[in-house]
Write a protein that holds these residues in place. Structure first.
Motif, mmCIF file in Angstrom:
data_model
loop_
_atom_site.group_PDB
_atom_site.id
_atom_site.type_symbol
_atom_site.label_atom_id
_atom_site.label_comp_id
_atom_site.label_asym_id
_atom_site.label_seq_id
_atom_site.Cartn_x
_atom_site.Cartn_y
_atom_site.Cartn_z
ATOM 1 N N LEU A 115 -18.452 72.031 60.199
ATOM 2 C CA LEU A 115 -18.011 70.754 59.642
ATOM 3 C C LEU A 115 -18.137 69.638 60.674
ATOM 4 O O LEU A 115 -18.618 68.546 60.383
ATOM 5 N N PRO A 118 -22.581 68.702 62.537
ATOM 6 C CA PRO A 118 -23.655 68.848 61.552
ATOM 7 C C PRO A 118 -25.028 69.088 62.182
ATOM 8 O O PRO A 118 -25.941 69.570 61.530
ATOM 9 N N MET A 160 -25.682 76.711 53.759
ATOM 10 C CA MET A 160 -24.781 75.740 53.144
ATOM 11 C C MET A 160 -25.106 75.555 51.654
ATOM 12 O O MET A 160 -24.213 75.400 50.835
ATOM 13 N N ASN A 170 -17.775 70.411 51.736
ATOM 14 C CA ASN A 170 -17.100 69.951 52.957
ATOM 15 C C ASN A 170 -15.593 69.817 52.762
ATOM 16 O O ASN A 170 -14.809 70.174 53.643
ATOM 17 N N GLU A 174 -12.831 72.003 54.820
ATOM 18 C CA GLU A 174 -11.732 71.319 55.515
ATOM 19 C C GLU A 174 -10.383 71.883 55.066
ATOM 20 O O GLU A 174 -9.501 72.190 55.866
#
Length: 202
Positions: A115, A118, A160, A170, A174
Motif C-alpha cells: 500500500l 506502489p 493486485m 486499497n 488499509e
C-alpha cells in the motif's frame, strides 16, 4: 455487492471479540482461515508460510474441538499449557498460536508495504516485511528457505488484479491492516505476559 479477497476476513474480524472484549477462539481462527486464499495467490513464494499457517490453525482447531466450551476463549490454550508446563513444547498450542500470530504479522506488514510503496516490486515488499517480522525468530535453515522462496514472488501488477475482485482493494487492504494489527499486538502482549513471546525456530 463489491468484494475483494479481503471481504470474508474483514467481516470475520467484527466477531473476534466477545462483548466483554475477550478474544474468541473460533472467530479468530476463521479470520486466519479466510486469509489462506489470499496467500494462495502468491503461489510458490509463500507456500511455506501457507503450510505453516494451515498447520497451526489445524493444531488449534483440533484442540478446540475436544472441548469447545472450555476453549471458547483464545488464551485458554495457553493458560492450560502453562499450568501443565507444556507451553514451551514445539508441538504445543501456545507455540502454534505464537507462530500463527507471527505469520499474520508478516502478512499485515506485507500488505502495508504494498500500500505504502506502489513502486516496489513484490519480492522487495516480501523481503522487507519478512525482515521486519519473521526473520529474527527464524534460524539459518528457515531463513535460507524463505529467502529462496521470495525470489518466486509473482508480478505485483498481476497479483493486485487477481486479488482485487470488484471492490476497492486499497481501502480493504488499509482496513485489513488497521483492524488486524491491534488484535495481533494484543495476542503478543498476552504471550509476553506469560514469558512466551520469544520462542525461536531452528
Amino acid at each position: 455487492m463489491e468484494v475483494t479477497v479481503f471481504t470474508p476476513s474483514l467481516e470475520g474480524m467484527e466477531a473476534v471479540k466477545s462483548e466483554q472484549g475477550e478474544m474468541l477462539t473460533k472467530p479468530f481462527l476463521d479470520v486466519c482461515k479466510h486469509i489462506l486464499p489470499v496467500i494462495d495467490k502468491f503461489g510458490a513464494a509463500l507456500a511455506l508460510v501457507k503450510s505453516d499457517i494451515g498447520g497451526n490453525i489445524t493444531r488449534l482447531e483440533n484442540k478446540y474441538n475436544t472441548d469447545p466450551s472450555k476453549f471458547k476463549y483464545l488464551y485458554t490454550f495457553v493458560q492450560v499449557e502453562v499450568e501443565t508446563k507444556t507451553a514451551k513444547s514445539s508441538s504445543s498450542c501456545t507455540n502454534g498460536l505464537l507462530w500463527l500470530t507471527r505469520a499474520m504479522d508478516f502478512l499485515v506488514e506485507l500488505f502495508r508495504d504494498l500500500l505504502e510503496h506502489p513502486d516496489w516490486a513484490m519480492s522487495q515488499a516480501c523481503s522487507d516485511s519478512y525482515n521486519k517480522t519473521l526473520k529474527k525468530w527464524h534460524g539459518w535453515l528457515a531463513s535460507s528457505a524463505f529467502t529462496v522462496a521470495m525470489k518466486l514472488a509473482p508480478d505485483r501488477k498481476k497479483f493486485m488484479e487477481v486479488i482485487g475482485g470488484s471492490g476497492d482493494l486499497n481501502a480493504d487492504i488499509e482496513k485489513f491492516c488497521s483492524t488486524f494489527a491491534p488484535l495481533l499486538a494484543e495476542i503478543h502482549k498476552f504471550l509476553a505476559s506469560c514469558g512466551l513471546d520469544d520462542m525461536k525456530a531452528s
